[in-house]
Design an enzyme around this catalytic site. Structure first.
Site, PDB file in Angstrom:
ATOM      1  N   TRP A 250      49.102  11.846  -2.743  1.00  0.00           N
ATOM      2  CA  TRP A 250      48.263  12.210  -1.583  1.00  0.00           C
ATOM      3  C   TRP A 250      48.482  11.246  -0.427  1.00  0.00           C
ATOM      4  CZ3 TRP A 250      42.638  10.355  -0.893  1.00  0.00           C
ATOM      5  CH2 TRP A 250      42.479   9.049  -1.387  1.00  0.00           C
ATOM      6  N   ASP A 251      49.156  10.131  -0.706  1.00  0.00           N
ATOM      7  CA  ASP A 251      49.479   9.159   0.340  1.00  0.00           C
ATOM      8  C   ASP A 251      50.145   9.842   1.533  1.00  0.00           C
ATOM      9  OD1 ASP A 251      49.275   8.029  -2.270  1.00  0.00           O
ATOM     10  OD2 ASP A 251      50.180   6.162  -1.584  1.00  0.00           O
TER      11      ASP A 251
ATOM     12  N   GLU B 153      39.994   5.004  -8.578  1.00  0.00           N
ATOM     13  CA  GLU B 153      40.613   5.268  -9.884  1.00  0.00           C
ATOM     14  C   GLU B 153      40.106   4.346 -10.992  1.00  0.00           C
ATOM     15  OE1 GLU B 153      44.791   5.036  -9.115  1.00  0.00           O
ATOM     16  OE2 GLU B 153      44.884   7.074  -8.323  1.00  0.00           O
TER      17      GLU B 153
ATOM     18  N   LYS C 236      37.623   0.718  -6.704  1.00  0.00           N
ATOM     19  CA  LYS C 236      39.001   0.341  -6.385  1.00  0.00           C
ATOM     20  C   LYS C 236      39.338   0.516  -4.902  1.00  0.00           C
ATOM     21  CE  LYS C 236      43.798   1.332  -7.698  1.00  0.00           C
ATOM     22  NZ  LYS C 236      44.706   2.210  -8.435  1.00  0.00           N
ATOM     23  N   GLN C 237      38.819   1.584  -4.308  1.00  0.00           N
ATOM     24  CA  GLN C 237      39.229   1.874  -2.926  1.00  0.00           C
ATOM     25  C   GLN C 237      38.211   2.803  -2.275  1.00  0.00           C
ATOM     26  OE1 GLN C 237      42.520   3.867  -5.073  1.00  0.00           O
ATOM     27  NE2 GLN C 237      42.878   4.879  -3.134  1.00  0.00           N
TER      28      GLN C 237
HETATM   29  C1  BGC Z   1      46.025   4.372  -5.579  1.00  0.00           C
HETATM   30  C2  BGC Z   1      46.248   5.822  -5.248  1.00  0.00           C
HETATM   31  C3  BGC Z   1      47.605   5.975  -4.607  1.00  0.00           C
HETATM   32  C4  BGC Z   1      48.699   5.385  -5.461  1.00  0.00           C
HETATM   33  C5  BGC Z   1      50.053   5.420  -4.788  1.00  0.00           C
HETATM   34  C6  BGC Z   1      47.152   3.888  -6.454  1.00  0.00           C
HETATM   35  O1  BGC Z   1      46.981   2.535  -6.758  1.00  0.00           O
HETATM   36  O2  BGC Z   1      44.800   4.192  -6.239  1.00  0.00           O
HETATM   37  O3  BGC Z   1      45.237   6.279  -4.381  1.00  0.00           O
HETATM   38  O4  BGC Z   1      47.864   7.322  -4.368  1.00  0.00           O
HETATM   39  O5  BGC Z   1      48.383   4.048  -5.753  1.00  0.00           O
HETATM   40  O6  BGC Z   1      50.041   4.687  -3.619  1.00  0.00           O
END
Ligand code: BGC
Length: 729
Positions: free
Chosen positions: A340-341, A479, A591-592
């Site tokens: 999704w980035d 996550e 986490k984010q």
């Molecule tokens: C993040 C995801 C991201 C992925 C790739 C993961 O650590 O939690 O949101 O899509 O890294 O960048």
């Protein structure tokens, strides 16, 4: 143009930053990316030329990965018999005689995507030479790369021996993806190799030729073809050597070696200067569309340009069948997989500045609807369920298990099964693209199908229970918390998705009845299905605490251990790494950006400002930014809430993620989502750019106080508009 605000400089060779700098000094042209390794090599170097779309899956690995192509960079130089290398400032007893490095500087010229390096080198003989190296991957012709080496005698009359080669024995960190057969070029004055990937069968051909009239083909090794030449420099004399390379794959045409032989000959005939001119002109156009100028913050200006550069060198200009991996083409991190980035981080800057490139990236998804439908079916659902990690095939390519942990065990990775919001993220990007470009034709032909079939998926996925609609077993952006029921991010975005699908469908009914009829039939958009969508919109469970007036990340979140994340500052690791996986997943550490991400995406359509502020106060202190995607989204959301200082702090962190190696893993490649995220933090956050209810561009600036002015262009519905926002004096 202030050159220093367009130039990333390494002054003095920094061996301890070797791999980070290989990533930062990557060049590319949207077709391939080339890490900033040295022509002459360096012990432990990790050279990589990565090409969009060239994946391979070896049986010993769980998943496919981008393949490290033959290396076209090598140019080995001897000065009076002393090999030029940056190692020779140290004594190397295995390899006498040794020289000394007297001076060194490396500069990435962002305005024209040229990597420049100069070194002053003393050979064991006492001769001193100045060497400069330039290289670029042409933006004007994406199959062409050029290098120029200039050697000037500073002391003595040195004999210079040069070997130009291609290394076709490349691996991905020791793993070879090549079938044993090697085809070599027999063309006069040219060296070249074609290799084929072992499982996927892609042919990759690289050819090189040189401007050096003394060069002759070296005897030798099919995997390392070389041209060599020798000359003597007069005192203070200099010599210029140009090496041209071409790269084609079987994705481009049937005989890549033949194409690369022809292309490299033509490139050499055109000459370095002409190629550079065409390349520079193409970059001038690209930057005219995409540059953001900040006055009053030179540090962030340069850092912001570097992030934009890294998105631009990775963005495919001419290919609808590739997309950008999480680490672009600058490293092997995440194996070149697409997340999704792209849709929520890298795509918005492209949608608003170079929509034709953004459209390619959306088409990548469109052409992979078959894989998404297959995944939906395999999960007992209807419609299109996109893979969390995607490669060339469009099938799910997330590994199911982690690499072995220190105790030998492996951790189950659930994201490929449960991080299902990716389908909505793609729908969001489709809608954003259509609103900003006004490209009705594309929406009718392709975008609508993406938007609607992913909505069909959710209509079938949602569960009717407890007198409402729920979605169980999800992973939201955070996550750390896996397989949760009723993630507010997921549930609320699904409501947005179904609402938007219905709006898109209404538009089709009015403006494009044939497409409406076509999609109604092919996607089975029956009255019953649409009625269910409306019911889901009305009765979806959105976890919310009425007393506290906050969204709840998911029910049960606040029952877990509270850990005050700010108490761990300053830290270089995530709080999860400090506390351990087991404890942190049972805690409120996030986490984010998750609820905060929802706030950034939906703004005040999510909730009144007072609720958004409550959400901020609740979730910001719980977030450990374990993902590089996080700070830029916090910057955007905070800027909209008027929390300008915090917003700037988050922005500053995000914009330096790779420059300062804030995550400690920049060696694996650029954090591309952060690069796209900082653009959004400036444009949607600090400037507050949006389309208002009348369809006009509008902004609500909240610039950091020390910024005097921000200006940039956006392409709004086919017209380039320049926006300048100033802070009151
Ligand atoms: C993040 C995801 C991201 C992925 C790739 C993961 O650590 O939690 O949101 O899509 O890294 O960048």
């Amino acid at each position: 143009m202030q050159k220093r605000l367009w130039t990333l400089i390494e002054r003095g060779f920094q061996a301890e930053r070797l791999h980070q700098n290989e990533t930062l000094f990557t060049i590319g042209n949207g077709y391939l990316g080339v890490r900033g390794t040295f022509e002459e090599g360096y012990p432990g170097a990790t050279p990589a030329t990565l090409i969009h779309g060239i994946y391979d899956h070896v049986p010993s690995m769980q998943i496919p990965e981008l393949v490290n192509a033959p290396n076209w960079l090598p140019i080995a130089i001897m000065v009076d018999g002393t090999p030029f290398t940056l190692r020779f400032d140290r004594h190397d007893s295995l390899n006498p005689p040794h020289g000394a490095l007297l001076g060194y500087e490396r500069a990435l010229l962002l305005d024209r995507a040229v990597l420049h390096r100069s070194a002053l080198f003393r050979a064991a003989s006492g001769s001193i030479v100045r060497l400069t190296f330039d290289r670029f991957a042409s933006l004007a012709d994406e199959h062409i790369m050029a290098q120029r080496v200039t050697i000037t005698a500073v002391a003595g009359e040195p004999v210079i021996a040069v070997a130009y080669s291609i290394d076709a024995d490349t691996t991905n960190d020791g793993v070879s993806h090549w079938a044993p057969d090697v085809r070599t070029s027999q063309a006069l004055g040219t060296i070249g190799v074609e290799r084929r990937t072992a499982q996927s069968g892609y042919g990759v051909a690289v050819t090189s030729c040189v401007s050096d009239p003394h060069a002759v083909r070296a005897a030798g090794d099919a995997l390392r073809p070389a041209l060599t030449s020798v000359l003597r420099l007069d005192p203070t004399g200099s010599a210029v050597f140009d090496k041209f390379s071409a790269l084609y794959t079987s994705r481009d045409l049937a005989d890549p070696l033949d194409a690369a032989e022809n292309a490299v000959r033509q490139a050499a005939a055109a000459g370095y200067d002409a190629l550079l001119q065409a390349h520079t002109a193409a970059w001038a156009k690209s930057w005219a569309a995409s540059d953001i100028r900040i006055e009053g913050d030179d540090e962030c200006q340069l850092a912001l340009r570097l992030t934009a550069y890294h998105v631009l060198i990775a963005a495919p200009r001419h290919d609808e069948n590739v997309s950008i991996g999480a680490k672009t083409l600058s490293g092997l991190g995440y194996k070149g997989h697409v997340f999704w980035d792209v849709e929520l981080f890298m795509l918005p800057p492209l949608t608003l500045t170079q929509p034709e490139v953004a459209r390619n990236l959306l088409m990548y998804r469109y052409h992979r609807l078959a894989g998404a439908r297959h995944k939906a079916q395999a999960n007992g659902c209807e419609g299109a369920m996109f893979p969390w990690e995607s490669t060339d095939t469009g099938e799910e390519t997330t590994p199911q298990w982690s690499d072995p942990q220190p105790d030998g065990s492996r951790i189950r990775i659930w994201t490929g099964d449960r991080e299902q919001h990716i389908s909505t993220d793609i729908a969001y990007a489709v809608w954003q693209f259509w609103r900003w470009t006004g490209d009705d034709d594309w929406f009718r032909r392709c975008g609508a199908e993406l938007l609607l079939d992913t909505a069909v998926f959710w209509g079938s996925r949602v569960e009717e229970k407890n007198g409402r609609y729920e979605i169980s077993q999800q992973i939201g952006p955070d996550e750390y918390h896996e397989n949760v029921d009723n993630s507010v991010f997921v549930n609320r975005m699904v409501v947005w998705h179904l609402q938007t699908a219905l709006r898109g469908l209404d538009w089709l009914a009015e403006q494009s009845p044939d497409d409406h009829a076509r999609l109604t039939t092919s996607l089975d958009l029956s009255a019953k299905r649409l009625a269910r969508w409306r019911d889901i919109i009305a009765r979806m469970f959105i976890p919310f605490d009425e007393a506290k007036q906050i969204h709840i990340q998911f029910p049960g979140f606040f029952d877990m251990e509270y850990i005050p994340v700010p108490h761990y500052l300053p830290r270089t690791h995530s709080v999860q790494a400090i506390l351990g996986h087991a404890r942190s997943i049972q805690s409120q550490v996030i986490k984010q950006a998750d609820v905060v991400m929802l706030m950034a995406l939906l703004g005040e359509s999510l909730a009144p400002r007072s609720v958004l502020l409550n959400n901020w106060d609740t979730y910001f202190p719980r977030c450990d930014h374990g993902s590089s995607l996080s700070p830029a989204m916090h910057a955007w959301a905070a800027a909209r809430l008027g929390l300008t200082e915090i917003a700037y702090d988050q922005f500053h962190h995000a914009v330096h993620i790779d420059l300062h190696d804030n995550k400690g893993n920049s060696r694996d490649g650029i954090h591309a989502a952060a690069c796209g995220g900082v653009w959004q933090a400036v444009v949607f956050g600090f400037v507050g750019l949006h389309i208002d209810a009348n369809g006009d561009l509008a902004f609500q600036p909240a610039l950091p106080t020390h910024w005097k002015r921000v200006s940039f262009s956006v392409n709004y519905r086919g017209t380039q508009r320049t926006i300048t926002v100033e802070n009151p004096a």
